[in-house]
Write a protein that holds these residues in place. Structure first.
Motif, PDB file in Angstrom:
ATOM      1  N   HIS A 162      15.881 -60.945  28.823  1.00 22.90           N
ATOM      2  CA  HIS A 162      16.722 -62.096  29.173  1.00 22.90           C
ATOM      3  C   HIS A 162      16.678 -62.382  30.673  1.00 22.90           C
ATOM      4  O   HIS A 162      16.746 -63.554  31.078  1.00 22.90           O
ATOM      5  CB  HIS A 162      18.170 -61.880  28.731  1.00 22.90           C
ATOM      6  CG  HIS A 162      19.008 -63.109  28.912  1.00 22.90           C
ATOM      7  ND1 HIS A 162      18.705 -64.325  28.317  1.00 22.90           N
ATOM      8  CD2 HIS A 162      20.125 -63.345  29.656  1.00 22.90           C
ATOM      9  CE1 HIS A 162      19.591 -65.235  28.668  1.00 22.90           C
ATOM     10  NE2 HIS A 162      20.459 -64.676  29.480  1.00 22.90           N
ATOM     11  N   MET A 163      16.557 -61.342  31.482  1.00 19.78           N
ATOM     12  CA  MET A 163      16.454 -61.601  32.922  1.00 19.78           C
ATOM     13  C   MET A 163      15.173 -62.370  33.243  1.00 19.78           C
ATOM     14  O   MET A 163      15.169 -63.226  34.137  1.00 19.78           O
ATOM     15  CB  MET A 163      16.553 -60.291  33.709  1.00 19.78           C
ATOM     16  CG  MET A 163      17.972 -59.732  33.728  1.00 19.78           C
ATOM     17  SD  MET A 163      18.271 -58.473  34.991  1.00 19.78           S
ATOM     18  CE  MET A 163      17.390 -57.082  34.289  1.00 19.78           C
ATOM     19  N   LYS A 164      14.088 -62.118  32.508  1.00 18.05           N
ATOM     20  CA  LYS A 164      12.866 -62.915  32.700  1.00 18.05           C
ATOM     21  C   LYS A 164      13.109 -64.367  32.296  1.00 18.05           C
ATOM     22  O   LYS A 164      12.627 -65.300  32.956  1.00 18.05           O
ATOM     23  CB  LYS A 164      11.724 -62.312  31.885  1.00 18.05           C
ATOM     24  CG  LYS A 164      11.199 -60.996  32.446  1.00 18.05           C
ATOM     25  CD  LYS A 164      10.116 -60.406  31.548  1.00 18.05           C
ATOM     26  CE  LYS A 164       9.671 -59.039  32.073  1.00 18.05           C
ATOM     27  NZ  LYS A 164       8.706 -58.389  31.150  1.00 18.05           N
ATOM     28  N   THR A 165      13.863 -64.547  31.217  1.00 12.08           N
ATOM     29  CA  THR A 165      14.214 -65.915  30.805  1.00 12.08           C
ATOM     30  C   THR A 165      15.009 -66.618  31.904  1.00 12.08           C
ATOM     31  O   THR A 165      14.764 -67.793  32.215  1.00 12.08           O
ATOM     32  CB  THR A 165      15.039 -65.885  29.504  1.00 12.08           C
ATOM     33  OG1 THR A 165      14.244 -65.326  28.461  1.00 12.08           O
ATOM     34  CG2 THR A 165      15.506 -67.271  29.109  1.00 12.08           C
ATOM     35  N   LEU A 166      15.961 -65.901  32.506  1.00 13.99           N
ATOM     36  CA  LEU A 166      16.767 -66.479  33.585  1.00 13.99           C
ATOM     37  C   LEU A 166      15.888 -66.871  34.767  1.00 13.99           C
ATOM     38  O   LEU A 166      16.115 -67.907  35.412  1.00 13.99           O
ATOM     39  CB  LEU A 166      17.845 -65.487  34.020  1.00 13.99           C
ATOM     40  CG  LEU A 166      18.917 -65.149  32.973  1.00 13.99           C
ATOM     41  CD1 LEU A 166      19.848 -64.055  33.496  1.00 13.99           C
ATOM     42  CD2 LEU A 166      19.719 -66.389  32.602  1.00 13.99           C
ATOM     43  N   LEU A 167      14.897 -66.055  35.071  1.00 16.78           N
ATOM     44  CA  LEU A 167      13.982 -66.373  36.175  1.00 16.78           C
ATOM     45  C   LEU A 167      13.159 -67.621  35.849  1.00 16.78           C
ATOM     46  O   LEU A 167      12.925 -68.468  36.720  1.00 16.78           O
ATOM     47  CB  LEU A 167      13.072 -65.175  36.450  1.00 16.78           C
ATOM     48  CG  LEU A 167      13.760 -63.903  36.977  1.00 16.78           C
ATOM     49  CD1 LEU A 167      12.769 -62.748  37.048  1.00 16.78           C
ATOM     50  CD2 LEU A 167      14.390 -64.144  38.341  1.00 16.78           C
ATOM     51  N   ARG A 168      12.703 -67.745  34.592  1.00 18.85           N
ATOM     52  CA  ARG A 168      11.939 -68.939  34.203  1.00 18.85           C
ATOM     53  C   ARG A 168      12.808 -70.191  34.314  1.00 18.85           C
ATOM     54  O   ARG A 168      12.364 -71.231  34.795  1.00 18.85           O
ATOM     55  CB  ARG A 168      11.422 -68.781  32.763  1.00 18.85           C
ATOM     56  CG  ARG A 168      10.340 -67.718  32.615  1.00 18.85           C
ATOM     57  CD  ARG A 168       9.722 -67.739  31.217  1.00 18.85           C
ATOM     58  NE  ARG A 168       8.759 -66.646  31.078  1.00 18.85           N
ATOM     59  CZ  ARG A 168       9.035 -65.463  30.535  1.00 18.85           C
ATOM     60  NH1 ARG A 168      10.257 -65.235  30.041  1.00 18.85           N
ATOM     61  NH2 ARG A 168       8.118 -64.517  30.465  1.00 18.85           N
TER      62      ARG A 168
END
Length: 589
Positions: free
Chosen positions: A448-454
């Motif tokens: 989810h943190m990768k999603t937030l970065l995207r």
């Protein structure tokens, strides 16, 4: 640090102390650099400095002000006692802005000073809230009476003169109660801290309140019963003054602590003045504000927020289940507006943070897990701060339980919105605490943190800024077992700062363990920083990131109330949609 006027015959020593509180092992929570600047301390320093300039104790008496925020500064009791002795014990220790979880520590700080016969006063939300909502003796206030500590309830603007004169005359009253006479704050001394103190916070930021009070009636809130339901405001001139005072010492980042800046009737005048200071005078303002979930309906509010320098906005989301919001009397939160509001902030490239409370009556571990998944998939939020629903003294929730004689935990130290303090109808204490800790791991999962970065790349939120916040919020609870808002950089401990009712540990055991804990925590922290930094770099270099789209970022559609889990997974969600449609039908004719 000290604010010292010209040489005078006598020098009154005013020591302003903002207490910390104890962790689960009984040690004071203190950091080399703390996360949050104390607005209470800034407000009291500003008032006290103005009292000193006006020589309220007479032309022959100066006031020396020492400021200590215990979250980032160790209290040198022996040094302070020696300082008083050099001035014939002429002065006062003031415990400032004491919240309920800080109250036990505040009493422990006061004890050696009272033993030395020095006057001590205490103010803040615990004293004010208890005197406002209870019988005047409940929740530990008799400890102040027994120790001879003077209690101050209310706000100090226009009242500190009296307290200082009483202390100087050796006639400090047991109680100063101004709860029924809250002052206007326009034109009063503005919150201010010297740079020496601000440098002990992360990001070199300070804080101020542009307004106090809130018209809403949330049952878990203490602000409405301490600062009142009638809002009071500083003017744009006041705000410009404090910004220029801080800019003169190189400070340009501010946390505006108003519980809901969007309901400040002068928000536009203040923003226009800040825009002027930023765009005309070149002051590189960086602001964090707190707002409600309907702020996007105020014309120009979000657009002017960005121009004024807002980079982060904290939203009192609290829950995605309308049944829970109704139970907490937070009916102003409309889940049908959540996506519109969050997407409006996203359109300005502003980072969104939300408070989310766990432990409303309808909550279960399963429903909380479901709701976190809904948030991750359907709401364009960057950061969530989880809190345990806590009956804080000064809130309606606490008053109701107290009147009914419902059991609440006797240890005030744990009333910090991260410990369970009373029973829940559907969860055991262990289940409630377990799901609180699990919630952080669920939301801040690597995926989810990768999603937030995207999403950040796609919406213009600065990646480096988001990475810093994600590191803190993803690691603080598992590594330090404290809430991120109580965190900082490099935890500091000493054996002598343990709660008096717990045994003092052998230094030969304490220091090696503390060194190993510090090393292992920072090794884990470094791993998270490296991992997130690499992910941010790769995502920023990916051409697809700028056009990234998912359900949360999708513009609001007319039919989403039929398909999104936000509206279909709870009875309250379906009822909220039905209500909105009924209102639309009635107003269409």
């Amino acid at each position: 640090m000290s604010h010292v006027l010209e040489v005078a015959r006598r020098r009154f020593q005013l020591i302003l102390i903002k207490p910390s509180h104890y962790d689960d092992d009984g040690y004071v929570i203190r950091w080399w650099r703390a996360m949050i600047p104390s607005n209470s301390l800034a407000a009291l320093y500003g008032i006290a400095a103005e009292c000193a300039e006006r020589k309220v104790l007479g032309d022959d008496t100066a006031i020396d002000i020492t400021v200590i925020d215990e979250t980032n500064t160790r209290i040198d009791v022996a040094g302070l006692l020696a300082q008083f002795k050099r001035h014939d014990n002429f002065g006062m220790i003031s415990l400032v802005g004491v919240q309920t979880n800080q109250y036990p520590r505040a009493l422990d700080i006061a004890r050696p000073f009272r033993d030395a016969g020095l006057p001590v006063s205490i103010g803040g939300f615990h004293v004010s809230g208890c005197l406002s909502m209870l019988d005047g003796k409940a929740v530990g206030l008799d400890a102040c009476r027994d120790m001879g500590i003077s209690m101050f309830a209310g706000e100090a603007e226009g009242r500190l003169d009296m307290v200082l004169r009483d202390a100087a005359a050796g006639e400090l009253k047991p109680l100063y109660n101004f709860m029924n006479d809250l002052p206007g704050i326009g034109g009063t001394p503005v919150p201010f801290l010297p740079k020496d103190n601000i440098q002990r916070t992360l990001g070199l930021s300070t804080s101020f309140d542009a307004g106090r009070g809130c018209p809403y009636q949330c049952s878990f809130c203490t602000i409405i019963n301490v600062q009142g339901r009638k809002s009071r405001f500083r003017s744009a001139d006041d705000v410009e003054k404090l910004v220029r005072m801080n800019w003169a010492q190189g400070i340009h980042k501010f946390f505006i602590t108003d519980d809901n800046f969007a309901r400040n009737k002068d928000w536009e005048a203040i923003f226009d003045r800040l825009i002027e200071l930023k765009e005309r005078d070149g002051i590189p303002l960086g602001l964090m504000i707190q707002v409600d979930t309907l702020c996007h309906k105020i014309p120009n509010f979000i657009e002017k927020s960005r121009r004024a320098g807002v980079t982060r906005v904290f939203i009192g989301l609290e829950n995605v289940n309308p049944d829970n919001l109704t139970a907490a009397k937070k009916n102003q939160n409309k889940i049908t507006e959540y996506r519109k509001m969050l997407l409006a902030w996203k359109a300005q490239g502003i980072m969104t943070l939300a408070g989310y409370i766990l432990g409303f009556p309808a909550d279960t571990p399963e429903s909380i897990r479901r709701d976190i998944t809904i948030i991750q998939e359907e709401l364009p939020l960057d950061v969530i701060e989880f809190f345990i629903l806590t009956p804080l003294p000064g809130s309606e929730d606490h008053q109701v339980l107290w009147k009914k004689g419902v059991e609440m935990d006797a240890d005030l130290n744990i009333y910090d919105v991260e410990h369970v303090c009373t029973a829940h109808p559907k969860m055991s204490k262990q289940e409630w605490e377990d799901i609180y800790h699990e919630a952080w791991a669920l939301y801040y999962s690597p995926d989810h943190m990768k999603t937030l970065l995207r999403r950040a790349v796609a919406t213009g939120v600065p990646l480096a800024r988001l990475v810093k916040v994600l590191v803190s919020f993803a690691t603080t609870v598992p590594l330090e077992n404290v809430h991120p808002l109580q965190s900082g950089l490099l935890r500091l401990k000493t054996p002598s700062e343990r709660r008096p009712d717990l045994p003092r540990e052998n230094p030969l055991v304490f220091w090696p363990r503390f060194a190993w804990e510090t090393f292992s925590k920072h090794a884990s922290l470094a791993g998270t920083i490296i991992g997130l930094t690499i992910s941010a770099f790769l995502i920023s270099r990916d051409a697809k990131s700028k056009t990234y789209m998912d359900q949360a970022l999708t513009p609001v559609a007319d039919d989403e109330e039929e398909t999104l889990h936000l509206f279909t997974q709870t009875a309250g969600g379906a009822a909220a949609v039905s209500h909105v449609r009924k209102v639309a039908q009635l107003t269409a004719h």
